[in-house]
Write a protein that holds these residues in place. Structure first.
Motif, short mmCIF file in Angstrom:
data_model
loop_
_atom_site.label_atom_id
_atom_site.label_comp_id
_atom_site.label_asym_id
_atom_site.label_seq_id
_atom_site.Cartn_x
_atom_site.Cartn_y
_atom_site.Cartn_z
N GLY A 7 0.81 -1.21 0.00
CA GLY A 7 0.00 0.00 0.00
C GLY A 7 0.84 1.25 0.00
N ALA A 8 2.15 1.14 -0.26
CA ALA A 8 3.04 2.29 -0.11
C ALA A 8 3.71 2.68 -1.43
N VAL A 9 3.22 2.15 -2.55
CA VAL A 9 3.87 2.48 -3.82
C VAL A 9 2.84 2.93 -4.85
N LEU A 10 3.32 3.59 -5.89
CA LEU A 10 2.45 4.10 -6.95
C LEU A 10 2.10 2.95 -7.88
N LYS A 11 0.97 2.33 -7.59
CA LYS A 11 0.64 1.07 -8.26
C LYS A 11 0.49 1.18 -9.78
N PRO A 12 -0.27 2.17 -10.30
CA PRO A 12 -0.45 2.19 -11.76
C PRO A 12 0.88 2.31 -12.52
#
Lengths: 536, 266
Positions: A305-310
Motif C-alpha cells: 500500500g506504499a507504492v504508486l501502483k499504476p
C-alpha cells in the motif's frame, strides 16, 4: 584467408595445486567458478528437497518451523547469490575473452580476487548453522523481522556484501574487457550475443549492487549499533528496506537470466544452421530489459500500500515487450532452419518452452488487482522457478553441454544427456506447475506447514515427487561428467561447427588462447570461413 | 478454389479444434473459478473477471508461441546437408511483433487500472470498520461500537475484541451485503492480511495506516492466514471469518457486548 599472429609469452612451471590457487588465467578461474557454483547448486538443491519433503503431506513435522525457515532462506540465498549469479561469471570468464579473441580478461588479478571472494563468503553464509542457526528471514530479509533474527543473519549480511563486491569488481572487469580488448575487425555489433548479454548484465551489476550493499550496511547498523533506518518506533521506515532491496533485486532477476538468454542465442543459430534472427533487435531488446529493469522494482510491493501502483504496473507490463521480442527472434532463428537435436539444443529448446511460461505467468502480477490475490502465494513461487529454473538452470546445462568439449576437451555422451533432459523436464514441470494452482487456491509461500482441511495435500505431494525427480535427473549428468573425465581429451577445435571465435582455437585452448586470429567481418567469423563471406 | 488435399487438412483442423473445445467444455466445471477460489465479495468478483480476461490472453499467447515452437521443431529438423537460407532478420517483422505486444499490454493495463480504482474505493464514513491487529503469531479484531455500520446510531460507546493465539485461531464476524472497512495495524513486524476468497491481501506494516474495503455478497465461513513471513510460527497465523445476515450480526454483537470482559469503556 589472412590471420593475425599473436606473440607467445613464456610460462614458468608451478606445482599443480599452487598453480590453481594462484592462477590469474581467465580459463582456470572460469573453471573454478563453475566447480564452486555447481557445488552450491547441489547444496541449494538438497535444501530444496528438504523443503519439499516437509511440504509433501499436511501437518508434517519432518523439520520444525525454526529449521524450516532457515532451510528455505538458505535454499534461496545459495541458489541466487552462490549459484546463478556467479555461474554466469564463470561462463563469462571462460568464454568472453575467447569469443572476442582476447588473451585474457582486462584485469586478471582483479578477476582472481572476484573469484576468491566467493568461497569464503559462501562458507560464512552457511557458518550460521554452527552458531545457533543460519539466517531465517527469507532471502528478502524484510525489516523489522530482520532486526530481531539471530547472529546467522549478521553472517548472511556480511556474506552478501562480500559477494556484492565480487560481482561489482567482476562487472567492471567484464565491461573493460569487452570495450577494450576485442579482436581486430570485431565492432560492437559484431560481438557475439552472449558477450552482449554479459555486458548488459555487468552494467546492471555495477549500478544495482552498490545499492543493495548500502541497504545491507544500514540493516547491519540497525541490528548491531542501535540504528533505526527501518524501525518505525525509532523514526525509521519499514518500507524503505523493501525499496532499497528490490531496487537491487529486481534488476538482479535480469542479472540472473540475461546471460542465460545469451547462451541460448549462441546455441540456436549453431544447431539450426542460421544466424540469430534480428541480431540488432536482440541487442536492443537486451538493453531495453536492462533499462526497464530499473523501473519495475515496486511490483514486489503492491500489497504494501506504499507504492504508486499504476506506474509500476504499467512498467511491468511494458517489460514483457522486449522479452516477447526475444522470444520471437528465437522462433525466427529456428524458422526454416535445418535443426539437429544434440544435448545443448535439447536444453536450449527446453529453455524456450519453459521460459515462455515464466514470461507469461509473470504478467499476472503486473495486473495489480490480480497481484493482490497471487502476491506472496505459491503462484509467485511457480513464476520465479519457471524463470530461474525453466530459464536460467536449463540455460546453465545448455551451456555446460555446449562448451564442455571446449573447456575440458571431451564430449559428453548424448544418450545420457537425453535421459538427463527428459527426467529434468518432466520433474521440473511436476514440481512447479502445481504451484500455480496452489497459489491461486491461497497457499502462501514460506509457510512451514499447512492443515489437512486446506485441501492442498495432493498438489503438494505431486510437487514433491517432481522435485525428487529433478534430483534423480542429476544422476545421469554426474555419471556423464565422470565418464567423460575418464576418457582422454579428443575433441577437435570445433566439434559443433560453431560460429564464434572460441571454436577457432584448440580444445582446451592454450594458456594464451590463440596462436592466430581470423579476420572478423560479421558476428559469425567461423561461419564466414567455412562457407565464405558470400554465404553470410 | 483450394485443392482437395488442402480441404482435407482444413477439415481435419476443424475437427481437432472442435474436439479440443469439447474437451475443455467437459472439464470446465472443475475450473469454475479458473483456478481461483470462490469470490465472496463484489471486489473479488471484479478481480476474478480481470484474472479470467488476463488468463485467456495468456493462454492464447502461450498456445500460439508454444505451437509455433513445436511446429518449427518438427517441421524444420535437418533433412539434408543443404544449408538453409541465411535470413538475418526483418525490420517489418520486428515492428509487428513489438507493436502487437504493446497493444496487448496497453489493453491489459487499462482494464486492470479500472479494476484497481474500483476495488480501492474508500469506505463510506458510516460503514462498519474493524481494526485488525497482526501480532506474532495471531490476530486481534477490534470492533468500535460507534462504527458498526448501516447508518445505525451508536447504541453505546466502547470497543470489543476477538483475540486469537497460534493455537486458538480467531473467528470474526461481518454482515453480508454492506461495505466493511478493515484498518490494519502491527506493532512488531510486517504481516499480511490475506483471505483467499477476497482475492485480496494487504500488508500489515508497523507505522503505516493501511485500510481496505470489501462488500461480502454471500454468507458462510471462510479461512485466511498471514501471507508475509513474520517469524517462527508464521504458518499458524490463521483466522476465520463468518459472513452472516445483518440481523444475525447484530445479535452476535449484542452477545459480545453482554460479555463484559471484552468491552472497554472509553
Amino acid at each position: 584467408m589472412t590471420s593475425i599472429a599473436i606473440p607467445r609469452p613464456a610460462y614458468a612451471e608451478r606445482p599443480w595445486i599452487l598453480d590453481w590457487l594462484t592462477t590469474v588465467d581467465h580459463k582456470k578461474l572460469g573453471i573454478l567458478y563453475l566447480y564452486t557454483t555447481m557445488f552450491f547448486f547441489a547444496v541449494g538443491g538438497i535444501l530444496a528437497l528438504l523443503v519439499r519433503a516437509q511440504l509433501a503431506v499436511a501437518d508434517n513435522t519432518f523439520v520444525n518451523n525454526d529449521a524450516y525457515n532457515q532451510i528455505f532462506t538458505m535454499h534461496a540465498s545459495a541458489m541466487l547469490f552462490l549459484f546463478i549469479i556467479p555461474v554466469w561469471a564463470g561462463f563469462g570468464n571462460y568464454i568472453v575473452p575467447l569469443q572476442i579473441g582476447a588473451a585474457d580478461m582486462a584485469f586478471p588479478r582483479i578477476n582472481a580476487l572476484s573469484f576468491w571472494l566467493i568461497p569464503p563468503a559462501g562458507l560464512l553464509m552457511f557458518s550460521g548453522f554452527l552458531f545457533g542457526g543460519a539466517s531465517d528471514v527469507g532471502w528478502t530479509a524484510y525489516s523489522p523481522l530482520a532486526r530481531s533474527s539471530g547472529v546467522g543473519l549478521d553472517l548472511w549480511i556480511i556474506s552478501v556484501i562480500i559477494l556484492g563486491v565480487s560481482s561489482t569488481i567482476g562487472a567492471a572487469n567484464f565491461m573493460v574487457t569487452m570495450f577494450r580488448m576485442r579482436a581486430p575487425g570485431m565492432t560492437m555489433f559484431r560481438m557475439p550475443i552472449f558477450c552482449w548479454t554479459m555486458l548488459v548484465t555487468a552494467v546492471l551489476q555495477l549500478l544495482a549492487t552498490p545499492v543493495l550493499a548500502s541497504g545491507l550496511a544500514m540493516l547491519y547498523i540497525d541490528r548491531n549499533f542501535g540504528g533505526s533506518f527501518f524501525d518505525p518506533n525509532g523514526g525509521g521506515n519499514a518500507i524503505l528496506w523493501q525499496n532499497i532491496f528490490w531496487f537491487y533485486s529486481h534488476p538482479a532477476v535480469y542479472i540472473m537470466i540475461l546471460p542465460g538468454m545469451g547462451i541460448i542465442s549462441e546455441i540456436l543459430p549453431v544447431f539450426a544452421r542460421k544466424p540469430l534472427f534480428g541480431y540488432k533487435a536482440f541487442v536492443f531488446a537486451t538493453m531495453g530489459i536492462g533499462g526497464l529493469g530499473f523501473s519495475v522494482w515496486a511490483h514486489h510491493m503492491f500489497t504494501t500500500g506504499a507504492v504508486l501502483k499504476p506506474w509500476f504496473g504499467f512498467m511491468t507490463f511494458m517489460i514483457g515487450v522486449p522479452t516477447g521480442v526475444k522470444m520471437f527472434n528465437w522462433l525466427g532463428t529456428l524458422w526454416r532452419g535445418s535443426i539437429t537435436f544434440e544435448a545443448p539444443m535439447l536444453f536450449a529448446l527446453g529453455f524456450l518452452s519453459m521460459f515462455l511460461i515464466g514470461g507469461i505467468n509473470g504478467t499476472f502480477s503486473a495486473a495489480v488487482p490480480v497481484d493482490f490475490a497471487i502476491h506472496d502465494t505459491y503462484f509467485v513461487v511457480a513464476h520465479i522457478h519457471y524463470v530461474l529454473f525453466g530459464g536460467a538452470v536449463f540455460a546453465v546445462f545448455a551451456g555446460l553441454y555446449y562448451w564442455f568439449p571446449k573447456i575440458w576437451g571431451r564430449r559428453l555422451d548424448e544418450r545420457l544427456a537425453r535421459i538427463h533432459f527428459a527426467l529434468q523436464f518432466i520433474g521440473f514441470n511436476l514440481a512447479f506447475f502445481p504451484m500455480h494452482l496452489l497459489g491461486l487456491d491461497g497457499m502462501p509461500r514460506r509457510i512451514a506447514t499447512y492443515s489437512e482441511s486446506s485441501g492442498w495435500e495432493t498438489l503438494n505431494l505431486i510437487s514433491t515427487i517432481g522435485a525428487f525427480l529433478i534430483g534423480v535427473a542429476m544422476i545421469p549428468f554426474i555419471i556423464n561428467v565422470v565418464m567423460a573425465f575418464l576418457r582422454p581429451k579428443d575433441q577437435p577445435n570445433d566439434p559443433w561447427e560453431g560460429n564464434t571465435l572460441e571454436w577457432w582455437t584448440t580444445s582446451p585452448p592454450p594458456v594464451h588462447n590463440f596462436d592466430s586470429l581470423p579476420e572478423v567481418h560479421s558476428e559469425r567469423p567461423l561461419w564466414d570461413l567455412r562457407h565464405g563471406k558470400a554465404a553470410h | 478454389m483450394p485443392s482437395t488435399g488442402k480441404l482435407r487438412v482444413i477439415r481435419r483442423v476443424n475437427l481437432l479444434i472442435s474436439a479440443a473445445l469439447l474437451a475443455i467444455a467437459s472439464i470446465s466445471p472443475a475450473f469454475a473459478g479458473w483456478g481461483m477460489p470462490e469470490p465472496i465479495t463484489d471486489q473479488a468478483k471484479r478481480i476474478q473477471d480481470l484474472w479470467v480476461f488476463t488468463l485467456i490472453i495468456a493462454l492464447a499467447v502461450f498456445f500460439a508461441v508454444e505451437g509455433a515452437l513445436l511446429y518449427a521443431i518438427f517441421r524444420y529438423r535437418k533433412r539434408s546437408d543443404e544449408l538453409p537460407k541465411q535470413t538475418h532478420g526483418s525490420t517489418a517483422l520486428e515492428i509487428v511483433w513489438t507493436t502487437i505486444p504493446v497493444l496487448i499490454v496497453i489493453t491489459l493495463f487499462s482494464y486492470s487500472f479500472i479494476v484497481l480504482r474500483d476495488v480501492e474505493k474508500k469506505a463510506p464514513s458510516d460503514a462498519l470498520s474493524i481494526e485488525v491487529d497482526g501480532f506474532q503469531f495471531s490476530w486481534q479484531f477490534t470492533y468500535d461500537l460507534a462504527r458498526l455500520g448501516q447508518g445505525q446510531a451508536p447504541a453505546q460507546e466502547g470497543t470489543f475484541s476477538i483475540i486469537g493465539t497460534a493455537a486458538q485461531e480467531p473467528t470474526f464476524v461481518i454482515p453480508v451485503g454492506e461495505p466493511v472497512e478493515f484498518r490494519l495495524k502491527s506493532n512488531d513486524v510486517i504481516h499480511s492480511f490475506y483471505l483467499p476468497n477476497f482475492h485480496y491481501k494487504l500488508d500489515v506494516v508497523p507505522g503505516r495506516d493501511n485500510r481496505f474495503v470489501i462488500t461480502a455478497n454471500q454468507t458462510g465461513e471462510f479461512t485466511g492466514q498471514c501471507a508475509e513471513l513474520c517469524g517462527i510460527n508464521h504458518a499458524l497465523m490463521r483466522f476465520h471469518v463468518r459472513v452472516v445476515e445483518r440481523a444475525e450480526f447484530d445479535k452476535w454483537v449484542a452477545e459480545q457486548v453482554a460479555n463484559k470482559a471484552t468491552v472497554r469503556q472509553p
